[in-house]
Design an enzyme around this catalytic site. Structure first.
Site, PDB file in Angstrom:
ATOM      1  N   ALA A  57     -33.216   2.011   9.694  1.00  0.00           N
ATOM      2  CA  ALA A  57     -31.883   1.742   9.157  1.00  0.00           C
ATOM      3  C   ALA A  57     -31.721   2.247   7.726  1.00  0.00           C
ATOM      4  O   ALA A  57     -30.636   2.670   7.332  1.00  0.00           O
ATOM      5  CB  ALA A  57     -31.591   0.241   9.224  1.00  0.00           C
ATOM      6  N   ILE A  83     -33.837  -6.918  11.724  1.00  0.00           N
ATOM      7  CA  ILE A  83     -34.113  -8.285  12.171  1.00  0.00           C
ATOM      8  C   ILE A  83     -35.039  -8.955  11.162  1.00  0.00           C
ATOM      9  O   ILE A  83     -36.065  -8.396  10.776  1.00  0.00           O
ATOM     10  CB  ILE A  83     -34.740  -8.270  13.580  1.00  0.00           C
ATOM     11  CG1 ILE A  83     -33.771  -7.576  14.558  1.00  0.00           C
ATOM     12  CG2 ILE A  83     -35.065  -9.693  14.043  1.00  0.00           C
ATOM     13  CD1 ILE A  83     -34.372  -7.250  15.907  1.00  0.00           C
ATOM     14  N   SER A  86     -40.908 -12.300   8.250  1.00  0.00           N
ATOM     15  CA  SER A  86     -41.453 -13.345   7.382  1.00  0.00           C
ATOM     16  C   SER A  86     -41.562 -12.913   5.925  1.00  0.00           C
ATOM     17  O   SER A  86     -42.067 -13.663   5.096  1.00  0.00           O
ATOM     18  CB  SER A  86     -42.828 -13.776   7.899  1.00  0.00           C
ATOM     19  OG  SER A  86     -43.692 -12.654   7.938  1.00  0.00           O
ATOM     20  N   HIS A  89     -38.439  -8.183   3.033  1.00  0.00           N
ATOM     21  CA  HIS A  89     -38.068  -6.818   3.417  1.00  0.00           C
ATOM     22  C   HIS A  89     -36.675  -6.766   4.049  1.00  0.00           C
ATOM     23  O   HIS A  89     -35.879  -5.870   3.746  1.00  0.00           O
ATOM     24  CB  HIS A  89     -39.126  -6.262   4.383  1.00  0.00           C
ATOM     25  CG  HIS A  89     -38.881  -4.870   4.826  1.00  0.00           C
ATOM     26  ND1 HIS A  89     -39.120  -3.788   4.007  1.00  0.00           N
ATOM     27  CD2 HIS A  89     -38.425  -4.366   5.994  1.00  0.00           C
ATOM     28  CE1 HIS A  89     -38.812  -2.686   4.658  1.00  0.00           C
ATOM     29  NE2 HIS A  89     -38.390  -3.008   5.868  1.00  0.00           N
ATOM     30  N   PHE A 114     -19.763   0.515   9.921  1.00  0.00           N
ATOM     31  CA  PHE A 114     -20.993  -0.279   9.905  1.00  0.00           C
ATOM     32  C   PHE A 114     -21.185  -0.963  11.251  1.00  0.00           C
ATOM     33  O   PHE A 114     -20.491  -1.925  11.579  1.00  0.00           O
ATOM     34  CB  PHE A 114     -20.896  -1.325   8.788  1.00  0.00           C
ATOM     35  CG  PHE A 114     -22.151  -2.105   8.566  1.00  0.00           C
ATOM     36  CD1 PHE A 114     -23.174  -1.582   7.802  1.00  0.00           C
ATOM     37  CD2 PHE A 114     -22.312  -3.371   9.106  1.00  0.00           C
ATOM     38  CE1 PHE A 114     -24.336  -2.302   7.576  1.00  0.00           C
ATOM     39  CE2 PHE A 114     -23.466  -4.101   8.895  1.00  0.00           C
ATOM     40  CZ  PHE A 114     -24.483  -3.567   8.124  1.00  0.00           C
TER      41      PHE A 114
END
Length: 155
Positions: A57, A83, A86, A89, A114
């Site tokens: 992305a 997505i 943990s 990022h 978008f």
């Protein structure tokens, strides 16, 4: 009496660039299927659609800029899925991709839509890529068609 100006949902004769991220490709490919379905269903021609695949992305905004500079596109549709994991990022990528896409659109005057999912879970992404919550790729393509037509009306 005011005059109302809006774009029509007719892709006939319009040219589209679609950028799709290969990362989380099982989501991106469903979004791409939805976008292609919407474009063709609303009168678009396969020969007027270019699909560009990028690694992730984060590469979408610069690729959108390159497509717009190449010219001849009435709109560019950006598809992918970021997505949450943990680490932080997700926050960096999601923020920069959305800002970058908006910047390209504002700087060039070409609709750059978008269609990048930013979800907390894989389940949420799956829901938005053609199951319970519809297909956001389809929705992004509909937005691209209508906005491209609107911009032609505003010329």
């Amino acid at each position: 009496m005011p005059r109302f100006i809006e774009g029509k949902l007719d892709a006939t004769g319009l040219r589209f660039g679609i950028i799709v991220s290969r990362f989380n490709s099982f989501i991106g490919e469903r979004l791409l299927e939805g976008a292609l379905d919407a474009l063709v269903r609303h009168g678009g021609d396969d020969g007027d659609i270019d699909v560009v695949r990028v690694p992730g992305a984060f590469e979408i905004p610069l690729t959108a800029q390159k497509l717009v500079q190449k010219g001849n596109y009435d709109a560019v549709i950006c598809l992918g899925a970021v997505i949450r994991g943990s680490t932080p990022h997700f926050d960096y990528v999601a923020a920069e991709v959305s800002k970058g896409i908006a910047h390209v659109s504002l700087a060039t005057g070409v609709p750059v839509v978008f269609g990048v999912l930013t979800t907390d879970t894989i389940e949420q992404a799956i829901e938005r890529a053609g199951t319970k919550a519809g297909n956001k790729g389809f929705d992004a393509a509909v937005t691209a068609i209508e906005t491209a037509r609107l911009y032609r009306e505003l010329r």
